[in-house]
Write an enzyme that holds these catalytic residues in place. Structure first.
Site, PDB file in Angstrom:
ATOM      1  N   CYS A 387       0.982  -1.108   0.058  1.00 44.29           N
ATOM      2  CA  CYS A 387      -0.148  -0.044  -0.009  1.00 44.29           C
ATOM      3  C   CYS A 387       0.905   0.932   0.057  1.00 44.29           C
ATOM      4  CB  CYS A 387      -1.025   0.095   1.177  1.00 44.29           C
ATOM      5  SG  CYS A 387      -2.458   0.669   0.980  1.00 44.29           S
ATOM      6  N   HIS A 513      -3.603  -5.071   0.331  1.00 37.85           N
ATOM      7  CA  HIS A 513      -3.009  -5.528   1.707  1.00 37.85           C
ATOM      8  C   HIS A 513      -3.201  -6.947   1.736  1.00 37.85           C
ATOM      9  CE1 HIS A 513      -2.553  -1.772   4.050  1.00 37.85           C
ATOM     10  NE2 HIS A 513      -3.602  -1.364   3.407  1.00 37.85           N
ATOM     11  N   GLU A 515      -1.472  -9.206   3.426  1.00 42.37           N
ATOM     12  CA  GLU A 515      -1.484  -9.919   4.797  1.00 42.37           C
ATOM     13  C   GLU A 515      -2.705 -10.159   5.426  1.00 42.37           C
ATOM     14  OE1 GLU A 515      -1.121  -6.421   3.958  1.00 42.37           O
ATOM     15  OE2 GLU A 515      -1.610  -5.251   5.417  1.00 42.37           O
TER      16      GLU A 515
HETATM   17  N1  GLN Z   1      -2.046   6.747   2.672  1.00 43.82           N
HETATM   18  C1  GLN Z   1      -2.118   5.972   1.541  1.00 43.82           C
HETATM   19  C2  GLN Z   1      -3.311   6.184   0.792  1.00 43.82           C
HETATM   20  O1  GLN Z   1      -4.494   6.613   1.305  1.00 43.82           O
HETATM   21  C3  GLN Z   1      -1.797   4.420   1.929  1.00 43.82           C
HETATM   22  C4  GLN Z   1      -2.618   3.857   2.736  1.00 43.82           C
HETATM   23  C5  GLN Z   1      -2.149   2.464   3.501  1.00 43.82           C
HETATM   24  O2  GLN Z   1      -0.987   2.284   3.005  1.00 43.82           O
HETATM   25  N2  GLN Z   1      -3.296   1.927   3.470  1.00 43.82           N
HETATM   26  O3  GLN Z   1      -3.479   5.808  -0.183  1.00 43.82           O
END
Ligand code: GLN
Length: 552
Positions: A387, A513, A515
């Site tokens: 992310c 994500h 994970e």
């Molecule tokens: N802050 C970033 C976004 O909103 C990444 C979010 C995250 O890593 N979950 O896109």
């Protein structure tokens, strides 16, 4: 005819109630029963989405896009229960439902009160939590009640659980209370008084604990169990020991089976009994963990590094992949901020066999993450960005390889010349922060013969998201003409989900994500490949060191 188990906690918080609940779900499943799992949280936030990970640990995301408590991660790692928006209710969520009804006029003429209106809404929520994914009816619905008995906040939930039990036929609802037997080193004794008092507190609100699970440091003797039984009005065979584990949290379910909890629950609830709880594959896995000698060291460079729970699922997924690769994953937790500035600071990463840059929000530490990624890219150290970690990899590549000076994400640099990470046009007018992200499972098409394709062994996958910003498609052509491969795309909205560097031993960044979908017996494919690459790197690195020594 679903039966219900409520799990409460007493004496202190952090006893591992989530883990214990998940373990109970697991051993019942492995005795042939269908379970559902749910968590009720006493805090007033509608969901944990707007809480700092320092406050609450990670936000766990379900397929249907609910931002939930991290205990739901334990549930999914241990059981096959289908989790959704109905699997986690907070005080805030319950109250907003009741207040919305009041505004609509649904209670016209009446005073809206905690009892019965809030408790009714909680009872409805408990029913909603009984969900099955395969049409098979749920045999046992487990509901964990957050907080510690005696707190003001959890009272309405406990009251609702009490009412829920009297609405049901006798014997259909079981109360399991998790408690602590502190060990006093000075006198060499284990004390039962706090347990007596917390069971007493439960009784005061009309709940009789049926089973006590006692967290202990030392073995609980028979006499101790009998004493607890007498003082707490719980039969002695229902006083179960849950001792601190020796080497892995995955021992918990096995230990609970050894203590007879599976059989006890099945008997108490009058459930059809397969007679045996199948733990064979789990036992083999535990043996493997015990025997493992090899290890790899992985740096996790993040913003919330001081709190283990902030990256819970990532650490878990790494350890699952360790099991699959027969090596122990040793974590080197590095605060991203500590890498910012002078290049010497990168010495903090020296010697690690792989680098993970997890997700995150806010600007603090972002330059440190970018530095770390550059280091891994240039040194050929396996890298896995998740992310925000993927977004940082894109920024790093844009700045240092593509020559797009000052490239950044719009999240942190609204006036950057090169917003390589930006908002989608339909998001630009968002003002609220709660619940306005791309959340939940989305499909991703993988390009043939890429690292992602090799790892997943498939050309279409589905993974969970939680972010606002995206790879900016205006920069796609520049990236496509470079050595960075955009190997995964969301087909519905044409969004870049995966980037990788084919010439690097292992370099991958994903917008989702992964994970959240890793389990001890089935590790998530990217994590598994990443740990394998780190292991290979540790061996190559070792060979090089031997060669250097021989030449010296
Ligand atoms: N802050 C970033 C976004 O909103 C990444 C979010 C995250 O890593 N979950 O896109």
């Amino acid at each position: 005819m679903t039966k219900h188990i409520f799990i409460t906690g007493g004496v202190v918080s952090s006893l591992g109630k989530g883990l214990t609940s998940a373990a109970i779900g697991m051993i019942l499943e492995r005795r042939g029963l269908k379970v559902s799992m749910q968590k009720l949280d006493p805090y007033i936030n509608v969901d944990p989405g707007t809480m700092s990970p320092f406050q609450h640990g990670e936000v766990y995301v379900t397929d249907d896009g609910a931002e939930t408590d991290l205990d739901l991660g334990h549930y999914e790692r241990f059981t096959h229960a289908r989790l959704s928006k109905s699997s986690n209710f907070t005080t805030g969520k319950i109250y907003s439902q009741v207040i919305a009804k009041e505004r609509r006029g649904d209670y016209l003429g009446r005073t809206v009160q905690v009892i019965p209106h809030i408790t009714d809404a909680i009872k409805e929520a408990i029913h909603e939590g009984v969900t099955s994914d395969d049409g098979r009816p749920v045999d046992v619905a487990l509901t964990e009640i957050g907080g510690t008995v005696g707190d003001i906040e959890s009272l309405p939930f406990l009251e609702a659980a009490r009412q829920f039990a009297i609405d049901k036929p006798r014997g259909d609802v079981l109360f399991v209370h998790l408690t602590l037997l502190p060990y006093l080193r000075a006198s060499g004794e284990m004390k039962t008084k706090p347990t007596q008092q917390s069971v007493g507190k439960l009784r005061e609100i009309g709940i009789m604990a049926d089973i006590l699970i006692c967290r202990t440091e030392q073995p609980m003797t028979r006499e101790m169990a009998q004493k607890i039984s007498m003082f707490c009005n719980v039969r002695s065979e229902a006083v179960i020991e849950e001792r601190d584990v020796e080497f892995s949290i995955y021992e918990v379910p096995t230990n609970l089976v050894r203590a007879g909890l599976d059989k006890l629950i099945v008997e108490r609830l009058g459930l059809p009994d397969a007679g045996v709880t199948r733990m064979d594959d789990w036992a083999i896995m535990l043996d493997d963990i015990k025997r493992t000698k090899d290890s790899v060291e992985i740096a996790v460079v993040g913003k919330y590094i001081e709190l283990h729970d902030a990256y819970k699922s990532i650490y878990e997924a790494l350890s699952h992949s360790g099991i699959a690769n027969h090596c122990k994953v040793v974590l080197r937790k590095v605060r991203a901020e500590d890498l910012t500035g002078a290049p010497e600071k990168l010495a903090l990463l020296e010697g690690v066999h792989g680098l993970v840059v997890p997700g995150g929000f806010g600007e603090r530490g972002i330059e440190g993450k970018i530095q770390a990624i550059r280091w891994a890219r240039e040194k050929g150290v396996p890298f896995f960005g998740i992310c925000l970690g993927m977004q940082c990899a894109v920024i790093e590549y844009a700045r240092n390889v593509l020559g797009l000076e000052g490239a950044h994400t719009l999240e942190h640099s609204p006036h950057t010349q090169h917003p390589v990470i930006s908002l989608m046009p339909d998001q630009e007018n968002l003002h609220e922060l709660g619940g306005t992200m791309r959340l939940g499972a989305f499909r991703c098409a993988l390009e043939q013969d890429t690292l992602a394709h090799r790892l997943y062994g498939s050309t279409m996958i589905s993974e969970r998201h939680r972010h606002r910003y995206e790879f900016n498609n205006d920069y796609r052509a520049i990236f496509e003409s470079s050595k960075m491969k955009l190997s995964g795309l969301n087909p519905e909205r044409n969004l870049v989900e995966i980037v990788e560097l084919p010439e690097h031993p292992f370099f991958i960044g994903v917008q989702f994500h992964p994970e959240f979908k890793s389990t001890p017996l089935i590790p998530q494919p990217i994590f598994k490949g990443f740990v394998a690459a780190a292991l290979a790197h540790s061996r190559n690195g070792g060979r090089e060191r031997v060669r250097e020594r021989n030449h010296a």
